[in-house]
Design a protein around this motif. Structure first.
Motif, PDB file in Angstrom:
ATOM      1  N   SER A  35     -55.835 -80.673 -65.403  1.00 51.81           N
ATOM      2  CA  SER A  35     -54.493 -81.141 -65.731  1.00 51.81           C
ATOM      3  C   SER A  35     -53.445 -80.643 -64.748  1.00 51.81           C
ATOM      4  O   SER A  35     -52.372 -81.247 -64.625  1.00 51.81           O
TER       5      SER A  35
ATOM      6  N   LYS B  25     -54.161 -82.853 -61.759  1.00 52.44           N
ATOM      7  CA  LYS B  25     -54.130 -84.235 -62.213  1.00 52.44           C
ATOM      8  C   LYS B  25     -55.245 -85.061 -61.565  1.00 52.44           C
ATOM      9  O   LYS B  25     -55.022 -86.145 -61.010  1.00 52.44           O
ATOM     10  N   GLU B  26     -56.458 -84.524 -61.661  1.00 48.92           N
ATOM     11  CA  GLU B  26     -57.605 -85.224 -61.110  1.00 48.92           C
ATOM     12  C   GLU B  26     -58.875 -84.787 -61.813  1.00 48.92           C
ATOM     13  O   GLU B  26     -58.936 -83.707 -62.408  1.00 48.92           O
ATOM     14  N   TYR B  27     -59.884 -85.656 -61.761  1.00 44.45           N
ATOM     15  CA  TYR B  27     -61.187 -85.294 -62.284  1.00 44.45           C
ATOM     16  C   TYR B  27     -61.899 -84.426 -61.253  1.00 44.45           C
ATOM     17  O   TYR B  27     -61.854 -84.685 -60.052  1.00 44.45           O
TER      18      TYR B  27
ATOM     19  N   TYR C 122     -61.385 -82.890 -66.511  1.00 48.22           N
ATOM     20  CA  TYR C 122     -60.103 -83.230 -65.896  1.00 48.22           C
ATOM     21  C   TYR C 122     -59.283 -81.964 -65.672  1.00 48.22           C
ATOM     22  O   TYR C 122     -59.149 -81.134 -66.573  1.00 48.22           O
TER      23      TYR C 122
ATOM     24  N   GLN D 220     -63.150 -86.935 -72.586  1.00 50.34           N
ATOM     25  CA  GLN D 220     -63.114 -85.977 -71.498  1.00 50.34           C
ATOM     26  C   GLN D 220     -62.670 -84.617 -72.011  1.00 50.34           C
ATOM     27  O   GLN D 220     -62.206 -84.477 -73.138  1.00 50.34           O
TER      28      GLN D 220
ATOM     29  N   ASP E 123     -60.743 -80.735 -70.649  1.00 51.29           N
ATOM     30  CA  ASP E 123     -59.904 -80.133 -69.613  1.00 51.29           C
ATOM     31  C   ASP E 123     -60.652 -78.971 -68.970  1.00 51.29           C
ATOM     32  O   ASP E 123     -61.452 -78.282 -69.629  1.00 51.29           O
TER      33      ASP E 123
END
Length: 304
Positions: free
Chosen positions: A54, A57-59, A52, A27, A29
């Motif tokens: 950060s 805190k989710e896709y 993602y 993945q 960021d």
């Protein structure tokens, strides 16, 4: 379409069987630069990856090469400008955060996630509609935490080939009998510049074009994945003829095209796609002129 035997088989096998031995999810960021993501995809030999965030805190989606192509091709770069000006404009696009381009290609705006116990046939529906990969939940081998594995169209086609005897003879059917030779194939000539090819992909909503010579015979292909080697230093290559672009950016000339005839069986086409590591096989006539194209989506659709 699939016979009863094939449907029953795919209804009783789970997606977890297809991903249990695959590597962990790769993945990026949402703050990563587009150019770095392109480099990472080329290094890892992948065509897309989840993004993602950060901070949240989710896709937030999936980025693929079409997300990169759209801003490069359609923001007036290389239109009424000197190459140097265009280089600067396109450089800004490559330097933006990947989170800013997620979803430009509609496929990347949603994550398709399935439990490992999901019947395979359920995951075929989005894959047959042009979604190239979905995520499958699994348990980490060491700490048993939930992780994700990627299930791609290629994984499914490999599985179908391994289990051909369980699919009721469907793989032995000729592709023209299955209605897979549509006659609709997008092409670009060896004299056309690469940026025009990428624009055509976006306009036609396809991920690959057949490269043809002056006689209309297929000599190669240009796909969205051919953007992966593009860096700021190589941007000028997009205004070169396609063969030169491929040689300068990917480090190799246009690969020999993966082709089939209308009389080939579905199994033969699947084998060619897997062996050639491609998502589409061009159907050609006796003169090697493209008369159609069969994608992995088209193949998977036959099993629904």
């Amino acid at each position: 379409m699939a016979n009863t035997e094939a449907k029953n088989f795919l209804s009783h096998r789970t997606v977890g069987e297809l991903v249990f031995d695959k590597r962990k999810l790769i993945q990026v960021d949402s703050n990563d630069k587009v150019v770095d993501v392109c480099t990472k995809m080329m290094f890892e030999n992948i065509r897309s990856c989840p993004v993602y965030n950060s901070e949240k805190k989710e896709y937030v989606g999936v980025v693929d090469m079409m997300d990169v192509i759209i801003p490069l091709a359609f923001t007036n770069y290389f239109e009424n400008q000197t190459v140097e000006q265009a280089q600067f404009s396109a450089y800004k696009a490559l330097s933006t955060s990947v989170g800013d381009i997620v979803g430009l290609n509609p496929e990347g705006s949603r994550l398709w996630i399935y439990e490992g116990v999901t019947p395979i046939i359920e995951t075929l529906r989005p894959l047959a509609l042009g979604i190239h990969r979905v995520l499958v939940t699994a348990k980490d081998d060491f700490d048993r935490h939930e992780v994700y594995r990627v299930l791609s169209q290629t994984d499914v086609v490999r599985f179908l080939l391994r289990n051909a005897s369980c699919l009721g003879g469907l793989l032995k059917t000729r592709v023209d009998e299955l209605g897979l030779v549509s006659g609709n194939v997008e092409t670009i000539t060896t004299k056309d510049i690469a940026i025009e090819g990428f624009r055509k992909m976006v306009r036609s909503q396809v991920l690959g074009l057949a490269i043809v010579d002056d006689e209309g015979r297929i000599v190669g292909s240009l796909s969205s994945s051919d953007v992966r080697g593009l860096t700021p230093a190589k941007l000028k290559n997009v205004i070169l003829p396609v063969p030169e672009y491929l040689r300068n950016v990917t480090g190799a000339p246009a690969a020999h095209p993966i082709t089939c005839t209308a009389h080939d069986s579905l199994e033969e086409v699947m084998l060619k796609a897997i062996a050639g590591k491609v998502h589409r096989v061009f159907v050609v006539d006796a003169s090697q002129k493209p008369i159609g194209v069969i994608t992995l989506s088209d193949i998977i659709k036959q099993f629904l």
